[in-house]
Design a protein around this motif. Structure first.
Motif, PDB file in Angstrom:
ATOM      1  N   SER A 137      -0.550  59.657  23.868  1.00  0.00           N
ATOM      2  CA  SER A 137       0.328  60.304  22.889  1.00  0.00           C
ATOM      3  C   SER A 137       1.211  61.377  23.523  1.00  0.00           C
ATOM      4  O   SER A 137       0.850  62.019  24.517  1.00  0.00           O
ATOM      5  CB  SER A 137      -0.499  60.920  21.761  1.00  0.00           C
ATOM      6  OG  SER A 137      -1.360  61.923  22.263  1.00  0.00           O
ATOM      7  N   GLY A 138       2.383  61.552  22.918  1.00  0.00           N
ATOM      8  CA  GLY A 138       3.287  62.638  23.273  1.00  0.00           C
ATOM      9  C   GLY A 138       3.428  63.591  22.107  1.00  0.00           C
ATOM     10  O   GLY A 138       2.785  63.423  21.058  1.00  0.00           O
ATOM     11  N   ASP A 139       4.251  64.599  22.269  1.00  0.00           N
ATOM     12  CA  ASP A 139       4.427  65.631  21.250  1.00  0.00           C
ATOM     13  C   ASP A 139       5.896  65.669  20.828  1.00  0.00           C
ATOM     14  O   ASP A 139       6.782  65.950  21.648  1.00  0.00           O
ATOM     15  CB  ASP A 139       4.004  66.991  21.800  1.00  0.00           C
ATOM     16  CG  ASP A 139       3.843  68.041  20.709  1.00  0.00           C
ATOM     17  OD1 ASP A 139       4.629  68.001  19.734  1.00  0.00           O
ATOM     18  OD2 ASP A 139       2.944  68.881  20.826  1.00  0.00           O
ATOM     19  N   THR A 164       0.357  66.283  23.170  1.00  0.00           N
ATOM     20  CA  THR A 164       0.476  65.506  24.406  1.00  0.00           C
ATOM     21  C   THR A 164      -0.898  65.309  25.018  1.00  0.00           C
ATOM     22  O   THR A 164      -1.612  66.282  25.272  1.00  0.00           O
ATOM     23  CB  THR A 164       1.396  66.215  25.416  1.00  0.00           C
ATOM     24  OG1 THR A 164       2.666  66.444  24.814  1.00  0.00           O
ATOM     25  CG2 THR A 164       1.575  65.367  26.663  1.00  0.00           C
ATOM     26  N   ARG A 180       0.207  60.257  30.047  1.00  0.00           N
ATOM     27  CA  ARG A 180       0.686  61.284  29.125  1.00  0.00           C
ATOM     28  C   ARG A 180       2.009  60.812  28.538  1.00  0.00           C
ATOM     29  O   ARG A 180       2.917  60.422  29.279  1.00  0.00           O
ATOM     30  CB  ARG A 180       0.910  62.631  29.823  1.00  0.00           C
ATOM     31  CG  ARG A 180      -0.266  63.144  30.639  1.00  0.00           C
ATOM     32  CD  ARG A 180       0.018  64.508  31.222  1.00  0.00           C
ATOM     33  NE  ARG A 180       0.068  65.542  30.190  1.00  0.00           N
ATOM     34  CZ  ARG A 180       0.486  66.781  30.394  1.00  0.00           C
ATOM     35  NH1 ARG A 180       0.919  67.158  31.577  1.00  0.00           N
ATOM     36  NH2 ARG A 180       0.500  67.659  29.406  1.00  0.00           N
ATOM     37  N   ASN A 181       2.144  60.838  27.251  1.00  0.00           N
ATOM     38  CA  ASN A 181       3.381  60.458  26.572  1.00  0.00           C
ATOM     39  C   ASN A 181       3.939  59.157  27.153  1.00  0.00           C
ATOM     40  O   ASN A 181       5.084  59.099  27.611  1.00  0.00           O
ATOM     41  CB  ASN A 181       4.439  61.564  26.695  1.00  0.00           C
ATOM     42  CG  ASN A 181       5.658  61.271  25.818  1.00  0.00           C
ATOM     43  OD1 ASN A 181       5.537  60.760  24.713  1.00  0.00           O
ATOM     44  ND2 ASN A 181       6.835  61.584  26.329  1.00  0.00           N
ATOM     45  N   LYS A 240       8.465  55.860  27.129  1.00  0.00           N
ATOM     46  CA  LYS A 240       7.896  57.106  26.604  1.00  0.00           C
ATOM     47  C   LYS A 240       7.356  56.836  25.209  1.00  0.00           C
ATOM     48  O   LYS A 240       7.983  56.131  24.412  1.00  0.00           O
ATOM     49  CB  LYS A 240       8.940  58.206  26.546  1.00  0.00           C
ATOM     50  CG  LYS A 240       9.361  58.736  27.899  1.00  0.00           C
ATOM     51  CD  LYS A 240       9.927  60.154  27.819  1.00  0.00           C
ATOM     52  CE  LYS A 240      11.171  60.237  26.992  1.00  0.00           C
ATOM     53  NZ  LYS A 240      11.739  61.610  26.976  1.00  0.00           N
ATOM     54  N   ASN A 284       6.979  59.234  22.951  1.00  0.00           N
ATOM     55  CA  ASN A 284       7.790  60.088  22.078  1.00  0.00           C
ATOM     56  C   ASN A 284       8.998  60.583  22.860  1.00  0.00           C
ATOM     57  O   ASN A 284       8.849  61.208  23.917  1.00  0.00           O
ATOM     58  CB  ASN A 284       6.962  61.271  21.567  1.00  0.00           C
ATOM     59  CG  ASN A 284       7.630  61.996  20.421  1.00  0.00           C
ATOM     60  OD1 ASN A 284       8.754  62.473  20.544  1.00  0.00           O
ATOM     61  ND2 ASN A 284       6.937  62.081  19.294  1.00  0.00           N
ATOM     62  N   ASP A 313       9.442  64.341  24.096  1.00  0.00           N
ATOM     63  CA  ASP A 313       8.515  64.907  25.080  1.00  0.00           C
ATOM     64  C   ASP A 313       8.954  64.472  26.473  1.00  0.00           C
ATOM     65  O   ASP A 313       9.853  63.644  26.627  1.00  0.00           O
ATOM     66  CB  ASP A 313       7.083  64.436  24.790  1.00  0.00           C
ATOM     67  CG  ASP A 313       6.027  65.358  25.384  1.00  0.00           C
ATOM     68  OD1 ASP A 313       6.369  66.176  26.248  1.00  0.00           O
ATOM     69  OD2 ASP A 313       4.854  65.224  24.987  1.00  0.00           O
ATOM     70  N   ASN A 335      13.860  54.901  24.806  1.00  0.00           N
ATOM     71  CA  ASN A 335      12.614  55.374  25.424  1.00  0.00           C
ATOM     72  C   ASN A 335      12.262  54.584  26.673  1.00  0.00           C
ATOM     73  O   ASN A 335      11.224  54.827  27.290  1.00  0.00           O
ATOM     74  CB  ASN A 335      11.452  55.256  24.424  1.00  0.00           C
ATOM     75  CG  ASN A 335      11.492  56.337  23.364  1.00  0.00           C
ATOM     76  OD1 ASN A 335      12.331  57.224  23.404  1.00  0.00           O
ATOM     77  ND2 ASN A 335      10.585  56.259  22.410  1.00  0.00           N
TER      78      ASN A 335
END
Length: 229
Positions: free
Chosen positions: A65-67, A87, A108-109, A136, A138, A141, A166
């Motif tokens: 997941s990302g933020d 994240t 990460r992300n 990506k 998200n 991020d 992305n």
């Protein structure tokens, strides 16, 4: 988190899921960010054991997941962070081999899809080719590289155009390993070809005069010796 694995006849597979929670302190504020991040990975393959060179055909999927607030989040005061840190924090020092030999991605992300073929040309050798698609999770991020660093966070070009894609890259890996001394010594040679994704091309198109990604493809190669004691 947890991990399950299955190996039955010619079939093999693994799946793992992790959830991170808790809170994160801020250096310039008494407030804290609530952690809510997750990651998932799944691998499945089939090995034709009665076929010459025993080929294995595999598929893999990775997600972390990302933020969505990362682009405007102030890590000191928490302003713009929405009170959350979503994240996923990578579990390992590096993702080399696990998510491509060119070290493009941290866990990460990210979203990663791959397919691979492995064969044993001889009893003492192993050859693998693997194709990756990286995105990506998200767009707000960072793109995090294998060393966990935020390699690039830009979501718009310096001409004001939005970066809407992305798509980070496609990667083709080819690895050959030759074993000696009852597998205690091994020589390995490998190479990777990387196609720049649409996101990189969009950034490069709007930053012709600025430092940053060039939008061009890349070639990586290496050789190494393994010794087991």
């Amino acid at each position: 988190g947890g991990r399950v694995a299955l190996k039955e006849g010619m079939f093999d597979g693994t799946a793992e899921y992790y959830w991170q929670t808790g809170s994160m302190a801020l250096s310039g504020s008494a407030n804290r960010l609530h952690i809510n991040a997750q990651a998932f990975a799944a691998v499945a393959g089939i090995t034709l054991k009665d076929t010459p060179m025993q080929p294995r055909f595999g598929l893999e999927f990775n997600y972390a997941s990302g933020d969505g607030s990362a682009a405007q989040c102030n890590g000191n005061t928490g302003a713009g962070c929405g009170g959350n840190a979503n994240t996923f924090e990578n579990l390992y020092p590096t993702n080399h081999i696990v998510m491509g030999y060119a070290d493009l991605m941290a866990w990460r992300n990210m979203v990663g899809y791959s397919g691979d073929i492995q064969i044993k040309p001889t009893k003492e050798s192993h050859f693998e080719t693997k194709f990756w698609l990286f995105r990506k999770a998200n767009n707000n991020d960072c793109w995090y590289r294998a060393a966990q660093n935020c390699y690039f966070s830009q979501t718009s070009s310096n001409t004001g155009g939005a970066v809407t894609s992305n798509s980070l890259a496609k990667e083709l890996d080819m690895i050959y390993t030759l074993f000696f001394k009852e597998n205690k010594v091994a020589w390995q040679i490998g190479g990777s070809y990387i196609w720049a994704g649409e996101m990189i091309n969009q950034i490069a198109a709007g930053n012709a005069a600025a430092a940053g990604p060039s939008g061009t493809n890349q070639i990586w190669a290496y050789t190494q010796l393994h010794v087991n004691f």
